[in-house]
Design an enzyme around this catalytic site. Structure first.
Site, mmCIF file in Angstrom:
data_model
loop_
_atom_site.group_PDB
_atom_site.id
_atom_site.type_symbol
_atom_site.label_atom_id
_atom_site.label_comp_id
_atom_site.label_asym_id
_atom_site.label_seq_id
_atom_site.Cartn_x
_atom_site.Cartn_y
_atom_site.Cartn_z
ATOM 1 N N CYS A 146 -92.463 -9.822 -11.189
ATOM 2 C CA CYS A 146 -93.403 -8.620 -11.063
ATOM 3 C C CYS A 146 -93.939 -8.603 -9.535
ATOM 4 O O CYS A 146 -94.195 -9.688 -8.856
ATOM 5 C CB CYS A 146 -94.111 -8.735 -12.311
ATOM 6 S SG CYS A 146 -95.609 -9.646 -12.067
ATOM 7 N N CYS A 148 -96.836 -11.213 -9.301
ATOM 8 C CA CYS A 148 -96.274 -12.778 -9.012
ATOM 9 C C CYS A 148 -95.613 -12.941 -7.567
ATOM 10 O O CYS A 148 -95.864 -13.803 -6.850
ATOM 11 C CB CYS A 148 -94.999 -13.162 -10.168
ATOM 12 S SG CYS A 148 -96.006 -13.356 -11.695
ATOM 13 N N GLU A 197 -94.562 -17.375 -14.033
ATOM 14 C CA GLU A 197 -94.875 -17.766 -12.493
ATOM 15 C C GLU A 197 -96.175 -18.449 -12.135
ATOM 16 O O GLU A 197 -96.581 -19.178 -11.492
ATOM 17 C CB GLU A 197 -94.373 -16.744 -11.289
ATOM 18 C CG GLU A 197 -93.016 -16.202 -11.562
ATOM 19 C CD GLU A 197 -92.831 -15.044 -12.434
ATOM 20 O OE1 GLU A 197 -93.293 -15.276 -13.395
ATOM 21 O OE2 GLU A 197 -91.946 -14.251 -11.995
HETATM 22 N N1 THU Z 1 -92.970 -11.568 -17.195
HETATM 23 C C1 THU Z 1 -92.940 -12.839 -16.424
HETATM 24 O O1 THU Z 1 -93.535 -13.946 -17.138
HETATM 25 N N2 THU Z 1 -92.810 -12.893 -15.167
HETATM 26 C C2 THU Z 1 -92.545 -11.555 -14.527
HETATM 27 O O2 THU Z 1 -92.304 -11.769 -13.192
HETATM 28 C C3 THU Z 1 -92.185 -10.602 -15.316
HETATM 29 C C4 THU Z 1 -92.751 -10.368 -16.536
HETATM 30 C C5 THU Z 1 -93.505 -11.553 -18.450
HETATM 31 C C6 THU Z 1 -94.791 -10.850 -18.564
HETATM 32 C C7 THU Z 1 -94.752 -10.417 -20.096
HETATM 33 O O3 THU Z 1 -95.067 -11.641 -21.060
HETATM 34 C C8 THU Z 1 -92.890 -10.431 -20.161
HETATM 35 O O4 THU Z 1 -92.454 -10.979 -19.427
HETATM 36 C C9 THU Z 1 -92.657 -8.854 -20.252
HETATM 37 O O5 THU Z 1 -93.201 -8.036 -19.285
#
Ligand code: THU
Length: 142
Positions: free
Chosen positions: A96, A99, A63
């Site tokens: 997350c 984000c 994101e």
């Molecule tokens: N991740 C994302 O790219 N976006 C999110 O909103 C959740 C987590 C990624 C971060 C990391 O590279 C992997 O997912 C595991 O947490």
């Protein structure tokens, strides 16, 4: 940034596009692929994938790879038609906390978000659903 597509938004096509994009994820540590596409009203697309790092904390979510490109390419939040997010989660994966804060800042609160997982399209949300009582510029007023 991808060139203009004239096709209407289609849930299955978006799933395929997100999965293809997720293959570009650089995630040698978590092996958890995430991709997102900002579909703009003019047909342009902005892409993001998660990019990890051996030092772990410099890793960045899909994101936050995609969203800043809106402004770099002279667009604003009002130019976004759809924010589509794919995670490798089996049933449902959601953005997350960091984000969510960035989505609230850089997209409209009522921006439509489609969430996808390994099983395909899951559900539609608005950005504000992910972060009730968000800290915003109003909170900076003294
Ligand atoms: N991740 C994302 O790219 N976006 C999110 O909103 C959740 C987590 C990624 C971060 C990391 O590279 C992997 O997912 C595991 O947490």
């Amino acid at each position: 940034m991808k060139l203009k597509s004239n096709q209407p938004l289609n849930k299955d096509k978006i799933f395929n596009d997100l999965k293809t994009l997720a293959n570009k994820s650089y995630s040698p540590y978590s092996h958890f692929k995430v991709s997102c596409i900002l579909y703009l009203k003019n047909g342009q697309e902005i892409h993001g994938v998660n990019v990890e790092n051996a030092a772990y904390s410099p890793s960045i979510c899909a994101e936050r790879v995609a969203l800043p490109q809106l402004f770099i390419n002279d667009y604003t939040k009002d130019d976004v038609e759809l924010f589509a997010l794919y995670t490798d989660a089996l049933e449902f994966g959601s953005p997350c906390g960091v984000c969510r804060q960035v989505m609230m800042e850089l997209l409209n609160p009522n921006q439509k978000v489609w969430i996808y997982s390994q099983k395909g399209y899951q559900d539609e949300f608005e950005v504000q659903d992910f972060l009730p009582y968000a800290f915003s510029k109003n909170d900076l007023k003294k």
